[in-house]
Design an enzyme around this catalytic site. Structure first.
Site, PDB file in Angstrom:
ATOM      1  N   CYS A  25       0.854  -0.974   0.043  1.00  0.00           N
ATOM      2  CA  CYS A  25       0.076   0.107   0.082  1.00  0.00           C
ATOM      3  C   CYS A  25       0.849   1.256  -0.088  1.00  0.00           C
ATOM      4  O   CYS A  25       1.998   1.181   0.471  1.00  0.00           O
ATOM      5  CB  CYS A  25      -0.974   0.069   1.334  1.00  0.00           C
ATOM      6  SG  CYS A  25      -1.895  -1.380   1.378  1.00  0.00           S
ATOM      7  N   GLY A  51      -0.246   0.336  -5.109  1.00  0.00           N
ATOM      8  CA  GLY A  51      -1.644  -0.458  -4.718  1.00  0.00           C
ATOM      9  C   GLY A  51      -2.508   0.125  -5.867  1.00  0.00           C
ATOM     10  O   GLY A  51      -2.774   1.139  -5.997  1.00  0.00           O
ATOM     11  N   ASN A 125       0.356   1.229   5.697  1.00  0.00           N
ATOM     12  CA  ASN A 125       1.255   0.433   4.832  1.00  0.00           C
ATOM     13  C   ASN A 125       1.874  -0.739   5.474  1.00  0.00           C
ATOM     14  O   ASN A 125       2.491  -0.311   6.539  1.00  0.00           O
ATOM     15  CB  ASN A 125       1.963   1.130   4.058  1.00  0.00           C
ATOM     16  CG  ASN A 125       3.055   0.573   3.325  1.00  0.00           C
ATOM     17  OD1 ASN A 125       3.979   1.073   2.772  1.00  0.00           O
ATOM     18  ND2 ASN A 125       2.592  -0.499   2.995  1.00  0.00           N
ATOM     19  N   GLY A 126       1.359  -1.668   5.503  1.00  0.00           N
ATOM     20  CA  GLY A 126       2.261  -3.012   6.096  1.00  0.00           C
ATOM     21  C   GLY A 126       0.968  -3.962   6.501  1.00  0.00           C
ATOM     22  O   GLY A 126       0.188  -4.133   6.307  1.00  0.00           O
ATOM     23  N   TYR A 267      12.383  -4.089  -6.467  1.00  0.00           N
ATOM     24  CA  TYR A 267      11.170  -4.121  -7.133  1.00  0.00           C
ATOM     25  C   TYR A 267      10.156  -3.085  -6.802  1.00  0.00           C
ATOM     26  O   TYR A 267       9.289  -2.654  -7.615  1.00  0.00           O
ATOM     27  CB  TYR A 267      10.422  -5.628  -6.982  1.00  0.00           C
ATOM     28  CG  TYR A 267       9.101  -5.817  -7.752  1.00  0.00           C
ATOM     29  CD1 TYR A 267       9.088  -5.586  -9.209  1.00  0.00           C
ATOM     30  CD2 TYR A 267       8.033  -6.125  -6.965  1.00  0.00           C
ATOM     31  CE1 TYR A 267       7.820  -5.766  -9.837  1.00  0.00           C
ATOM     32  CE2 TYR A 267       6.759  -6.464  -7.780  1.00  0.00           C
ATOM     33  CZ  TYR A 267       6.766  -6.051  -9.200  1.00  0.00           C
ATOM     34  OH  TYR A 267       5.586  -6.327  -9.792  1.00  0.00           O
TER      35      TYR A 267
END
Ligand code: SF4
Length: 485
Positions: A25, A51, A125-126, A267
């Protein structure tokens, strides 16, 4: 035959996106700008790669909270009218790829609650590894959940604990959580940013030069888009509280040492971002240099699998002097669903996204560079596309070590049984993807490219060295141990 059966709408992800670890995210927060929601929306555009399933913005004018969330990409979710309705000088935003919870509107962020201390909105985020246990405990104590997301667990915990301000309550809630979180939170008067003690996911602070306001964002590319100056990275275990009084930095958690996700550099992050002081594009090029040292090839051209293999392929070409060529062209405009033809076409799924050019590839010995091989299914299709376009040899180089384990820290990954490198030797993988040779980056080469291993990285999906174990029930743990031998 009915037309809808002949031309079914297929989710794109099921056809060609399933051979990558998926981004998690992205979060953004704006403090003090007359167009806060518009800047948050623009910030989300820059973070779209983190996302694409859902997006949302919550804003406040200090009295009311306004919120707009929807399924799809940022461009699909917001209209000018929606942005106009998001009033106030402060806003937070979120783009989502689901790591926990179904991909439905109910599970979109930022979340907002009204509790005894006012309103609190949160974007995360996580992934919390003990979310299930915490949720079961909360439910037993009477909490009613509206979503399936671990983010809601944090809000429930924050509503229950004491503390002199929202920062203290959030810190008290998060000290019960284990796992990865980079969070932006909004109250009537404050924007709060917090990064977990290991700092798995990035979070940066920027300054809006004209308004004198501040920005928090997952990556620096979001600052660039809205014209904000980079101030610094939020450190692992740090909480910043931005209010009219300025910025206050707190250290609410016991220090444990940074373990930033190294895959962000390989990435996930955008190449134009700088994460914890390292430029992602340069790191990827250095990885290409390392691949060149490990695997010097007698080849005619170096071709990246776009887009994630581009910088490493450039690095490989630079180090070896072998010409860099775009032999695979990516279609960037493929939506989430498409109409599948009634007659099957070979490698149809991958061809929607990638086309191999015979004018570049015919008769050539090709070094093909990609960022990872997860299941191996797409890699095999890509090698075949390149061969069908006339390549004489295909040497497949991977700009990461073999992915042998899943991620529990905010990245959507298949379990070990679906990871080709966990189940097969490199020689077996080479045969399965039909390459003439196969070379993975080694761990030592990865850290030479990163500058140092000592800075502290998580590389668990390559090494099995998990900084935090996923909480699983005793029975499940036992079964897993038996299964894994
Ligand atoms: S397990 Fe892999 S993807 Fe997950 S945080 Fe660690 S390095 Fe990143």
């Amino acid at each position: 035959m009915n037309a809808s059966t002949a031309h079914p709408l297929k989710p794109l992800s099921s056809l060609l996106d399933d051979d990558h670890f998926h981004d998690e995210c992205g979060v953004v927060g704006i403090f003090e700008h007359p167009e806060a929601s518009n800047l948050a929306y623009l910030g989300l555009y820059a973070l779209q790669h983190r996302g694409q399933e859902a997006a949302g913005v919550v804003s406040t004018d200090g009295q009311e909270f306004y919120n707009h969330r929807g399924m799809g990409r940022v461009a699909d979710v917001f209209s000018a009218k929606d942005i106009k309705r998001l009033k106030g000088n402060r806003a937070i935003g979120h783009v989502r790829y689901s790591t926990t919870g179904d991909s439905v509107l109910r599970n979109t962020q930022p979340l907002v609650i009204n509790y005894r201390h006012g309103a609190l909105s949160l974007a995360h985020n996580g992934n919390l590894v003990n979310a299930r246990e915490l949720r079961e405990e909360l439910e037993r104590a009477g909490s009613i959940f509206h979503t399936d997301m671990d983010t809601e667990v944090i809000l429930h915990l924050a509503a229950r604990v004491d503390g002199k301000d929202a920062g203290e309550r959030l810190a008290a809630a998060l000290s019960q959580a284990k796992g990865a979180y980079s969070i932006v939170a909004l109250t009537e008067t404050r924007l709060i940013g917090v990064r977990d003690p290991l700092g798995f996911r990035p979070l940066v602070l920027g300054r809006l030069v004209e308004s004198g306001g501040y920005v928090l964002a997952s990556e620096t590319c979001a600052l660039d888009l809205i014209g904000a100056e980079f101030v610094r990275d939020i450190e692992a275990g740090e909480m910043v509280i931005i209010s009219e009084k300025g910025i206050e930095s707190r250290r609410p958690f016991a220090p444990v040492g940074r373990r930033m996700c190294v895959f962000e550099y390989i990435y996930f992050a955008r190449p134009d971002s700088n994460l914890d002081g390292i430029n992602v594009y340069n790191a990827r090029k250095r990885i290409g240099h390392e691949l060149a040292k490990l695997y010097p090839k007698d080849a005619d051209i170096v071709v990246p699998v776009p887009d994630s293999g581009v910088a490493a392929a450039m690095g490989y070409a630079e180090a070896t002097g072998i010409p860099f060529e775009l032999g695979l062209i990516r279609n960037h405009y493929v939506g989430r669903t498409f109409i599948q033809p009634a007659q099957s076409v070979r490698d149809f799924g991958v061809k929607v996204k990638l086309n191999a050019m015979p004018s570049v590839l015919k008769g050539k010995r090709v070094v093909l560079v990609d960022d990872s091989i997860v299941r191996g299914t797409t890699s095999a299709k890509i090698v075949n596309l390149v061969r069908d376009a006339g390549a004489r040899e295909v040497h497949f180089l991977v700009s990461s070590p073999p992915t042998t384990g899943p991620c529990h820290y905010g990245i959507n990954t298949p379990d070990r049984s679906h990871l080709i490198a966990a189940q097969h030797s490199e020689e077996q993988i080479r045969k399965l993807i039909n390459a003439d040779s196969l070379g993975y980056l080694t761990m030592d080469a990865l850290y030479r490219a990163m500058g140092s291993r000592e800075t502290g990285y998580c590389d668990a999906c390559f090494s099995g060295d998990y900084p935090i174990f996923k909480e699983i029930g005793a029975e499940e743990r036992q079964l897993r141990l038996i299964k894994e031998g």
